[in-house]
Design an enzyme around this catalytic site. Structure first.
Site, mmCIF file in Angstrom:
data_model
loop_
_atom_site.group_PDB
_atom_site.id
_atom_site.type_symbol
_atom_site.label_atom_id
_atom_site.label_comp_id
_atom_site.label_asym_id
_atom_site.label_seq_id
_atom_site.Cartn_x
_atom_site.Cartn_y
_atom_site.Cartn_z
ATOM 1 N N SER A 72 1.650 89.761 26.638
ATOM 2 C CA SER A 72 2.894 89.611 27.396
ATOM 3 C C SER A 72 2.978 88.180 27.895
ATOM 4 O O SER A 72 1.947 87.518 28.097
ATOM 5 C CB SER A 72 2.910 90.570 28.588
ATOM 6 O OG SER A 72 3.972 90.263 29.474
ATOM 7 N N TYR A 75 -1.219 94.051 36.265
ATOM 8 C CA TYR A 75 -0.701 94.040 34.891
ATOM 9 C C TYR A 75 -0.893 92.666 34.268
ATOM 10 O O TYR A 75 -1.388 92.532 33.144
ATOM 11 C CB TYR A 75 0.775 94.425 34.883
ATOM 12 C CG TYR A 75 1.413 94.306 33.524
ATOM 13 C CD1 TYR A 75 1.196 95.264 32.551
ATOM 14 C CD2 TYR A 75 2.220 93.209 33.200
ATOM 15 C CE1 TYR A 75 1.765 95.143 31.289
ATOM 16 C CE2 TYR A 75 2.791 93.086 31.951
ATOM 17 C CZ TYR A 75 2.561 94.057 30.995
ATOM 18 O OH TYR A 75 3.120 93.921 29.748
#
Length: 238
Positions: free
Chosen positions: A141, A154
């Site tokens: 990501s 995350y």
């Protein structure tokens, strides 16, 4: 057919980015082993692939559980004889300030987002090393390249994936195995995007198919060439 007779394992394959990758890779000739937690969605994927003349094994399982991972890898080899591509896509995020995040939520993100990447890589690599070829694509990501408010854990798991990817790349490139991290920005999926007062427009953010096309590019470069880290952004998300 750019992936004719190749065999690909795709995790988190029942929806979103993983499903788009599984469908595109199958369209390009790959035999697919699809892994996810939702059996109903996996069955729908299998039907779509087989309706187009492709081959697909499905596995309902948890990427963070070693026995589940070993089963997927072994049954893929038993059925198709080899593994050419691994796409570590399974992942999720819980968006909270750190002070509100529970230890259980921390553990679950680390288990799926990072431990799952480790386990599948560990058990797939011996087959790729024996073949002297292979491609591993870790869907990371853009949050793995910068810090993001309310996404500390995350983001940390995706930083871990990027560091793991870079290190593994150096370990196995001598076996002609290419290892890449693909870091998308905002994608229009069921996966939670960052909440904010001015969120990106859904019709301008990336689509799962955009990420799938990029993964296909990584997987189909000439064997002498490798993309090891790629950030994919929406052109104009506002």
């Amino acid at each position: 057919m750019l992936l004719k007779d190749k065999v690909a394992i795709v995790t988190g394959a029942s929806r979103g980015i993983g499903k788009a990758i599984a469908l595109l890779f199958s369209k390009e000739g790959a035999k697919i082993s699809a892994v996810a937690r939702t059996e109903e969605d996996l069955k729908k994927l299998k039907s779509e692939i087989e309706a187009s003349g492709g081959e697909c094994l499905i596995f309902k399982g948890d990427v963070s559980k070693e026995d589940d991972v070993k089963k997927v890898v072994q049954e893929t080899v038993d059925k198709f004889g080899r593994i050419d591509i691994l796409v570590n896509n399974a992942g999720f995020g819980i968006y909270k300030p750190v002070v509100e995040l529970t230890a259980e939520e921390f553990d679950s993100m680390v288990a799926v987002n990072f431990r799952g990447v480790f386990l599948f890589t560990k058990y797939v690599l011996p087959y790729m090393m024996k073949q002297n070829s292979g491609v591993i694509i870790n869907i990371s990501s853009i949050a793995g390249t910068l810090g993001v408010k309310n996404m500390a854990v995350y983001s940390a798991t995706k930083w871990a994936v990027n560091g793991f990817t870079e290190s593994i790349m150096h370990e196995v490139r001598e076996y002609n195995i290419r290892v890449a991290s693909l870091c998308p920005g905002s994608v229009d999926t069921n996966f939670s995007n960052v909440a904010g007062s001015n969120p990106p427009s859904r019709d301008k953010v990336l689509k799962p198919e955009d990420v799938a096309q990029t993964a296909l590019l990584i997987a189909t470069l000439p064997e002498r060439a490798m993309l090891s880290h790629l950030i994919l952004r929406p052109t104009n998300p506002r």
